[in-house]
Design a protein around this motif. Structure first.
Motif, PDB file in Angstrom:
ATOM      1  N   THR A 157      -5.888  41.284 -27.215  1.00  0.00           N
ATOM      2  CA  THR A 157      -5.846  40.937 -28.640  1.00  0.00           C
ATOM      3  C   THR A 157      -4.488  41.301 -29.231  1.00  0.00           C
ATOM      4  OG1 THR A 157      -6.893  41.234 -30.804  1.00  0.00           O
ATOM      5  CG2 THR A 157      -6.804  43.176 -29.381  1.00  0.00           C
TER       6      THR A 157
ATOM      7  N   CYS B 110      -2.317  42.764 -32.261  1.00  0.00           N
ATOM      8  CA  CYS B 110      -2.606  43.848 -33.190  1.00  0.00           C
ATOM      9  C   CYS B 110      -2.695  43.261 -34.601  1.00  0.00           C
ATOM     10  CB  CYS B 110      -1.528  44.918 -33.126  1.00  0.00           C
ATOM     11  SG  CYS B 110      -1.986  46.433 -34.000  1.00  0.00           S
ATOM     12  N   THR B 111      -3.897  43.246 -35.144  1.00  0.00           N
ATOM     13  CA  THR B 111      -4.135  42.513 -36.391  1.00  0.00           C
ATOM     14  C   THR B 111      -3.716  43.273 -37.642  1.00  0.00           C
ATOM     15  OG1 THR B 111      -6.407  43.364 -36.515  1.00  0.00           O
ATOM     16  CG2 THR B 111      -6.068  41.263 -35.366  1.00  0.00           C
ATOM     17  N   ASN B 112      -3.346  44.558 -37.522  1.00  0.00           N
ATOM     18  CA  ASN B 112      -2.968  45.322 -38.714  1.00  0.00           C
ATOM     19  C   ASN B 112      -1.476  45.625 -38.783  1.00  0.00           C
ATOM     20  OD1 ASN B 112      -2.709  47.313 -36.787  1.00  0.00           O
ATOM     21  ND2 ASN B 112      -4.396  48.593 -37.543  1.00  0.00           N
TER      22      ASN B 112
ATOM     23  N   SER C 158     -12.494  36.465 -28.483  1.00  0.00           N
ATOM     24  CA  SER C 158     -11.684  37.635 -28.842  1.00  0.00           C
ATOM     25  C   SER C 158     -12.598  38.850 -28.903  1.00  0.00           C
ATOM     26  CB  SER C 158     -10.979  37.384 -30.183  1.00  0.00           C
ATOM     27  OG  SER C 158      -9.932  38.307 -30.376  1.00  0.00           O
TER      28      SER C 158
ATOM     29  N   VAL D  90     -12.494  41.991 -27.923  1.00  0.00           N
ATOM     30  CA  VAL D  90     -12.094  43.369 -28.238  1.00  0.00           C
ATOM     31  C   VAL D  90     -11.485  43.481 -29.631  1.00  0.00           C
ATOM     32  CG1 VAL D  90     -11.795  44.002 -25.819  1.00  0.00           C
ATOM     33  CG2 VAL D  90      -9.849  43.072 -27.094  1.00  0.00           C
ATOM     34  N   THR D  91     -11.557  42.420 -30.409  1.00  0.00           N
ATOM     35  CA  THR D  91     -11.100  42.457 -31.798  1.00  0.00           C
ATOM     36  C   THR D  91     -12.303  42.727 -32.690  1.00  0.00           C
ATOM     37  OG1 THR D  91      -9.562  40.679 -31.195  1.00  0.00           O
ATOM     38  CG2 THR D  91      -9.724  41.241 -33.533  1.00  0.00           C
ATOM     39  N   GLU D  92     -12.221  43.763 -33.516  1.00  0.00           N
ATOM     40  CA  GLU D  92     -13.317  44.055 -34.432  1.00  0.00           C
ATOM     41  C   GLU D  92     -13.561  42.848 -35.334  1.00  0.00           C
ATOM     42  OE1 GLU D  92     -15.294  46.651 -34.481  1.00  0.00           O
ATOM     43  OE2 GLU D  92     -14.233  47.679 -32.848  1.00  0.00           O
ATOM     44  N   LYS D  93     -14.834  42.597 -35.705  1.00  0.00           N
ATOM     45  CA  LYS D  93     -15.180  41.389 -36.460  1.00  0.00           C
ATOM     46  C   LYS D  93     -14.420  41.297 -37.774  1.00  0.00           C
ATOM     47  CE  LYS D  93     -19.027  38.643 -38.242  1.00  0.00           C
ATOM     48  NZ  LYS D  93     -20.507  38.522 -38.381  1.00  0.00           N
ATOM     49  N   ASP D  94     -14.344  42.410 -38.524  1.00  0.00           N
ATOM     50  CA  ASP D  94     -13.619  42.364 -39.789  1.00  0.00           C
ATOM     51  C   ASP D  94     -12.138  42.073 -39.572  1.00  0.00           C
ATOM     52  OD1 ASP D  94     -15.937  42.848 -41.150  1.00  0.00           O
ATOM     53  OD2 ASP D  94     -15.549  44.980 -41.490  1.00  0.00           O
ATOM     54  N   ASP D  95     -11.559  42.660 -38.525  1.00  0.00           N
ATOM     55  CA  ASP D  95     -10.154  42.406 -38.203  1.00  0.00           C
ATOM     56  C   ASP D  95      -9.946  40.949 -37.794  1.00  0.00           C
ATOM     57  OD1 ASP D  95      -9.585  45.061 -38.700  1.00  0.00           O
ATOM     58  OD2 ASP D  95      -9.705  45.652 -36.585  1.00  0.00           O
ATOM     59  N   TYR D  96     -10.914  40.429 -37.038  1.00  0.00           N
ATOM     60  CA  TYR D  96     -10.851  39.026 -36.608  1.00  0.00           C
ATOM     61  C   TYR D  96     -10.848  38.094 -37.812  1.00  0.00           C
ATOM     62  CZ  TYR D  96     -12.389  34.583 -34.543  1.00  0.00           C
ATOM     63  OH  TYR D  96     -12.501  33.265 -34.178  1.00  0.00           O
TER      64      TYR D  96
END
Length: 511
Positions: free
Chosen positions: A290, A292-294, A325, A327-333
């Motif tokens: 994944t 890094c979404t942050n 995806s 291993v990406t947390e749902k909120d992050d996704y």
């Protein structure tokens, strides 16, 4: 002796004149068209293709390229040469291509074949192009008269779904520009009009991004099993777009994210949350990577990729992936996909994504590609989005035909020809009807596919059945009739030099 020779000469001349003037009987309704046209009405006569035929066109600017295409195909199929002439009206004695703004819809066409000529009329150039594909399928060599003929009658035709496509995964294994062009040729022969290129995944990054050069310097260098990698320069990609456009096919590029991104994560350490570059990956497991979404650098990366891709893509869509995806947390996704949607729209492109993106804030301008979860498709429809039908149990071309197939996988299903053909998009998911469906797309994932011959073997003839599902009215979709038509149509597959799977379900002609 002289009298005998004279008698033979006269008889030969008489036979020659008879064969030239006689209309060879033929039955247009018995031609094994795929996709089946909307309406075929046979007249029982035929038009004979001869060296002195002319291709007449009503508009030099719009129709000259199509006439050249038809001329080339006729020469390839029959060895005959044709002259192209611009005319103010059809002579009725040649092959005529004409445009009429009052005719059908944008991809429809009308064909009239008499014993002295062929008249093809359409509203738009793409209709003429599709009419040419039908005309080419109708060409027959008559063994009795030793003539190339086109059976006479009329054909009225137009598409059922606007979108009829193929997805080619060039990330797991890379395919050259020439390979893609050959796929475009075969797609065009069956009136398919969208080619979705899966350009990035864990195993490889396949498109040059000038602002992030390590994507190709590092991320493109390998493939599944450590096989040779590769990528398209932007100039090569533009050549694919140009060639596809000539064949009335739109290229839809996909950058899969935030998962399926190991090739990017190996190229740039800063795209990882721990700032450590990943090792290149050559396996086939999914769901472990994944972005890094942050981190803001992630969104700068996404914007640069989409900006450069939008500049070289003429079609309306960019596919932003979104599948598996894990291993990406749902909120992050959801946060990530919402930001990527806005970036894509910023560059005047519409969003397409796998069915998981239905959980983001999609709307009527977005397309959700259904592959697995029915609830995702119904969620997409509830938000006003269109659904592109690619059910893995019916449309995935990398699924094995049966347990003896030496290529492909079978995690979704074994898909023999009957299973590939016997489904209707609007009947797959309750609450997702024809009005909510954009069309049909057949994906080929390439974990086990390494070359053009293997690609063709897994695609054909399942793909021609999918083409018919997307084009032809439901009243023509009948397996028992189709399998007999496909057997006859195999002569055309041979003419196109396709390496196709000879299913035991079909009574193929004896060679």
């Amino acid at each position: 002796m002289k009298n005998l020779l004279l008698l033979i000469a006269v008889a030969g001349f008489s036979l020659f004149m008879t064969s030239c003037n006689k209309t060879i009987p033929a039955d247009l309704s018995s031609v094994a068209f795929i996709p089946h046209p909307v309406k075929v009405q046979a007249s029982g006569v035929s038009f004979q293709l001869e060296r002195n035929n002319v291709i007449e066109i009503s508009d030099a600017d719009k129709l000259k390229p199509l006439a050249e295409f038809l001329k080339s195909k006729l020469n390839s199929f029959t060895g005959l040469e044709y002259e192209i002439k611009v005319v103010t009206m059809a002579s009725g004695k040649n092959i005529y291509l004409g445009l009429d703004s009052n005719t059908l819809n944008n991809d429809g066409y009308q064909l009239e074949i008499t014993k002295v000529g062929v008249t093809m009329i359409a509203k738009e150039e793409q209709g003429i192009f599709y009419g040419i594909q039908t005309l080419l399928q109708s060409i027959t060599f008559n063994d009795e008269y030793l003539e190339w003929i086109i059976p006479g009658g009329t054909i009225l035709d137009y598409s059922k779904y606007a979108y009829r496509g193929v997805m080619l995964d060039v990330a797991r294994h890379f395919f050259s520009v020439d390979d893609v062009k050959q796929l475009i040729d075969l797609m065009a022969a069956y009136k398919l009009n969208n080619l979705h290129l899966h350009l990035s995944d864990d195993q490889g990054w396949r498109i040059e991004i000038k602002s992030w050069p390590k994507l190709t310097e590092i991320g493109s260098t390998t493939a599944v099993n450590g096989d040779k990698g590769g990528y398209y320069t932007q100039e090569q990609y533009k050549e694919i777009v140009r060639y596809a456009k000539e064949h009335f096919i739109t290229i839809i590029p996909e950058i899969d994210m935030p998962g399926h991104t190991n090739a990017a994560l190996a190229s740039y350490a800063e795209l990882n949350c721990d700032n450590k570059a990943r090792d290149l990956y050559t396996g086939i497991e999914v769901g472990f990577s994944t972005l890094c979404t942050n981190k803001e650098v992630t969104y700068q990366f996404v914007e640069d990729v989409i900006r450069e891709l939008a500049e070289i893509t003429e079609g309306p869509y960019i596919h932003i992936g979104g599948d598996e995806s894990l291993v990406t947390e749902k909120d992050d996704y959801i946060y990530f996909m919402n930001r990527v949607r806005e970036i894509t729209k910023k560059y005047d492109k519409k969003v397409m994504g796998w069915d998981e993106i239905a959980h983001a804030d999609i709307d009527k301008n977005d397309v959700v590609q259904y592959w697995s979860v029915d609830e995702n498709a119904t969620l997409a429809v509830s938000k006003g989005a269109k659904v592109l039908m690619s059910p893995s149990k019916k449309a995935y071309l990398d699924m094995q035909y049966d347990s003896t197939t030496h290529l492909g996988l079978h995690w979704a299903a074994y898909i023999e020809l009957d299973s590939a053909y016997m489904w209707k998009p609007e009947e797959m998911i309750e609450g997702v009807g024809k009005d909510q469906i954009l069309g049909v797309e057949s994906p080929l994932w390439t974990e086990t596919i390494t070359n053009l011959s293997e690609m063709q073997y897994m695609m054909f003839p399942r793909l021609v059945g999918h083409a018919e599902i997307g084009w032809s009215p439901n009243e023509h979709l009948n397996w028992e009739e189709y399998k007999m038509r496909l057997a006859k149509h195999s002569a055309y597959l041979e003419k196109l030099n396709i390496n196709y799977y000879k299913s035991p379900q079909i009574d193929w002609p004896i060679e």
